[in-house]
Design an enzyme around this catalytic site. Structure first.
Site, PDB file in Angstrom:
ATOM      1  N   ASN A  93       0.808  -1.234   0.000  1.00  0.00           N
ATOM      2  CA  ASN A  93       0.000   0.000   0.000  1.00  0.00           C
ATOM      3  C   ASN A  93       0.836   1.277   0.000  1.00  0.00           C
ATOM      4  OD1 ASN A  93       0.787  -0.456   2.634  1.00  0.00           O
ATOM      5  ND2 ASN A  93      -1.146   0.207   3.537  1.00  0.00           N
ATOM      6  N   LYS A 117      12.554  -7.629   1.204  1.00  0.00           N
ATOM      7  CA  LYS A 117      11.622  -8.280   0.271  1.00  0.00           C
ATOM      8  C   LYS A 117      10.376  -7.397   0.161  1.00  0.00           C
ATOM      9  CE  LYS A 117       8.192 -11.299  -0.770  1.00  0.00           C
ATOM     10  NZ  LYS A 117       7.074 -10.384  -0.938  1.00  0.00           N
ATOM     11  N   GLU A 125       4.839  -8.659  -3.347  1.00  0.00           N
ATOM     12  CA  GLU A 125       4.876  -9.222  -4.704  1.00  0.00           C
ATOM     13  C   GLU A 125       4.034  -8.405  -5.690  1.00  0.00           C
ATOM     14  OE1 GLU A 125       4.190 -10.733  -1.932  1.00  0.00           O
ATOM     15  OE2 GLU A 125       2.255 -11.779  -1.961  1.00  0.00           O
ATOM     16  N   GLU A 163       4.636  -3.264  12.311  1.00  0.00           N
ATOM     17  CA  GLU A 163       3.620  -2.220  12.133  1.00  0.00           C
ATOM     18  C   GLU A 163       2.449  -2.921  11.473  1.00  0.00           C
ATOM     19  OE1 GLU A 163       1.349   0.164  10.335  1.00  0.00           O
ATOM     20  OE2 GLU A 163       3.078   0.945   9.206  1.00  0.00           O
ATOM     21  N   CYS A 183      -3.043   1.556   6.843  1.00  0.00           N
ATOM     22  CA  CYS A 183      -3.231   0.984   8.181  1.00  0.00           C
ATOM     23  C   CYS A 183      -3.860   2.003   9.120  1.00  0.00           C
ATOM     24  CB  CYS A 183      -1.890   0.557   8.782  1.00  0.00           C
ATOM     25  SG  CYS A 183      -0.959  -0.491   7.716  1.00  0.00           S
ATOM     26  N   GLU A 231     -11.261  -4.212  10.248  1.00  0.00           N
ATOM     27  CA  GLU A 231     -10.670  -3.264   9.309  1.00  0.00           C
ATOM     28  C   GLU A 231     -11.175  -3.586   7.890  1.00  0.00           C
ATOM     29  OE1 GLU A 231      -6.422  -3.797   9.045  1.00  0.00           O
ATOM     30  OE2 GLU A 231      -6.093  -1.654   8.785  1.00  0.00           O
TER      31      GLU A 231
END
Ligand code: SIN
Length: 491
Positions: free
Chosen positions: A164, A187, A190, A263, A297, A394
């Site tokens: 995001n 990393k 993807e 996080e 988030c 959420e």
């Protein structure tokens, strides 16, 4: 060329970023497998990248492990200079980075540009902070001793970043680690590895010594994550993503008591009290809810509005939401891009269906746009109550459920009634109320009369099951430092 025309046509320096499948800091793909990256707005193929796994991750960790003592022994000023160079290259190539970000993630170009400048700001901040790592001297309990504390880099850090905010999260994690003297293996998600690859291409140009920054592309994160957690040369994991994956990584790190910075998810309440400036609260709610199509988030997930101002707030809010235009992030004037995938669409739909079945009302939106793609109308629901899924989970999308409330103490209780504790927002003007509510909210971050609070200068992070540690500010670098106590006797 691993980048295809639908991406290349947006770039000013395609030759610079056309090498992101074979960067020197990239692990070597053993399997020769590849994976594809698509534009979520158009479905176009943007790039093909090498697909890596355990073996490549292990090799990258070995490289980072060898490089770490040589990086740590540089002066803080030398590490800082390198970060400054990287910062400047990101500023110089900001338009290309933003275009890559919009192409692979979908967010409007203006938001992508703002994210890239936020990424650059983290590099700038930690280029400065590298020079401000301080120890301590402590008054000794006897005259023949001297007690000191020194700070040392933690070692190799394994980092896993989300889709995001694929540019700013890379900078937010890597820059304090590098400033502290750690080396890293990263990393990226993807779905959005390209902007990370482009940033690493610029890191290479900045001249980081071999092995200091290492990149792993992988279509599936599980094996890479497992290796980073299990490999004893990795001394810390830093992850941004879901609470579910955070729990898993923490469990995997527990065998070695490996340090973690996490996080994780949020379920942010946004409260408009009856002494708030309603227009300002509406603007703040738009920003807190709809930035990045609600895929942050810290997105406001539940909007509580006090009874006396409820109707006025709803009218003004719905009017503004109706004018948010949805579309391809490259189109001028677009405020809301696509959602990241079809699962995200299905989740919003199920939250709306659940609310409506239990008495909620759709004030605007409520539907997908088109049969293909992942566009969803910005949606406002009213008559929301505590038992509905939207009030508990959420959503991670452009859905704003509004809950009417009467009692100020009860709303704080309801706002806190969640396993999450990342961000909360409220609008009020009475100073006593402002202090009381700010102190009572059980969240790592509270926005007071503002709908946006992310800054490189401030500690970002959550309490409860929203995470461990802080990113940004002078506190962010501490997460990459170990404290060593020195006791000097015989003096
Ligand atoms: C997030 O981590 O989802 C939010 C980041 C930001 O607000 O910059």
């Amino acid at each position: 060329m691993p980048l295809f025309q639908p991406l290349v046509r947006h770039l000013k320096s395609p030759e610079l970023f056309g090498t992101i499948d074979r960067l020197p800091c990239l692990g070597t793909s053993v399997s020769q497998r590849t994976f594809e990256v698509f534009n979520p707005s158009t479905g176009e193929l943007l790039a093909e990248l090498p697909d890596m796994g355990i073996e490549e991750t292990r090799a990258a960790v070995d490289t980072a492990f060898c490089a770490q003592p040589k990086w740590a022994v540089l002066t803080a000023r030398e590490r800082s200079d390198m970060l400054w160079r990287w910062h400047q290259l990101i500023v110089d190539h900001a338009d290309d980075l933003a275009a890559i970000l919009t192409a692979e993630m979908g967010k409007p170009l203006a938001e992508a540009k703002s994210e890239v400048s936020h990424a650059a700001a983290y590099l700038q901040w930690y280029a400065e902070e590298a020079n401000r790592i301080y120890g301590e001297t402590i008054s000794a309990p006897s005259t023949d001793r001297r007690l000191l504390v020194i700070k040392q880099p933690i070692g190799v850090v394994g980092t896993i970043t989300p889709w995001n905010f694929p540019a700013s999260m890379v900078a937010r994690k890597i820059s304090p680690a590098l400033a502290a003297g750690c080396t890293i293996v990263l990393k990226p998600a993807e779905q959005t590895p390209l902007v990370a690859g482009a940033m690493f291409a610029l890191a290479h140009l900045a001249g980081f010594p071999e092995g200091v920054v290492n990149l792993i592309y992988a279509s599936e994160g599980d094996a890479v994550g497992r290796e980073l957690c299990a490999n004893s040369k990795v001394r810390k994991i830093s992850f941004t993503g879901s609470t579910e994956v955070g729990r898993l990584l923490m469990r995997q790190c527990s065998d070695q008591i490996k340090k973690v910075s996490l996080e994780l998810g949020g379920n942010a309440p946004f409260i408009a009290f009856d002494d708030a400036d309603v227009d300002a609260a509406v603007d703040g709610a738009i920003q807190a809810k709809f930035r990045n199509a609600g895929q942050t988030c810290v997105s406001a997930n539940r909007l509580y509005v006090q009874s006396n101002v409820h109707d006025e707030f709803v009218d003004k809010f719905v009017e503004k939401v109706r004018h948010l235009s949805v579309g391809d992030g490259f189109d001028p004037g677009v405020a809301i891009g696509p959602l990241i995938d079809r699962q995200a669409l299905a989740k919003i739909e199920s939250h709306i269906a659940n609310a409506v079945a239990k008495g909620g009302t759709v004030q605007c939106g409520g539907n997908r746009i088109g049969k293909e793609g992942t566009f969803f109308q910005p949606t406002v629901l009213t008559k929301i109550s505590r038992g509905m899924t939207v009030a508990q989970e959420e959503t991670f999308g452009p859905l704003a459920p509004i809950i009417r409330f009467e009692d100020a103490d009860q709303v704080v209780h309801d706002a806190n009634n969640t396993i999450y504790g990342l961000a909360a927002y409220f609008y009020a003007s009475n100073l006593k109320r402002v202090w009381r509510v700010a102190e009572a909210l059980e969240y790592g971050m509270v926005g007071i009369n503002t709908g946006r609070m992310s800054s490189e200068a401030a500690p970002f992070g959550g309490v409860k099951q929203s995470g461990i540690g802080r990113e940004g500010s002078r506190h962010g670098i501490e997460d990459y430092l170990e404290m060593k106590y020195l006791c000097m006797g015989g003096i």
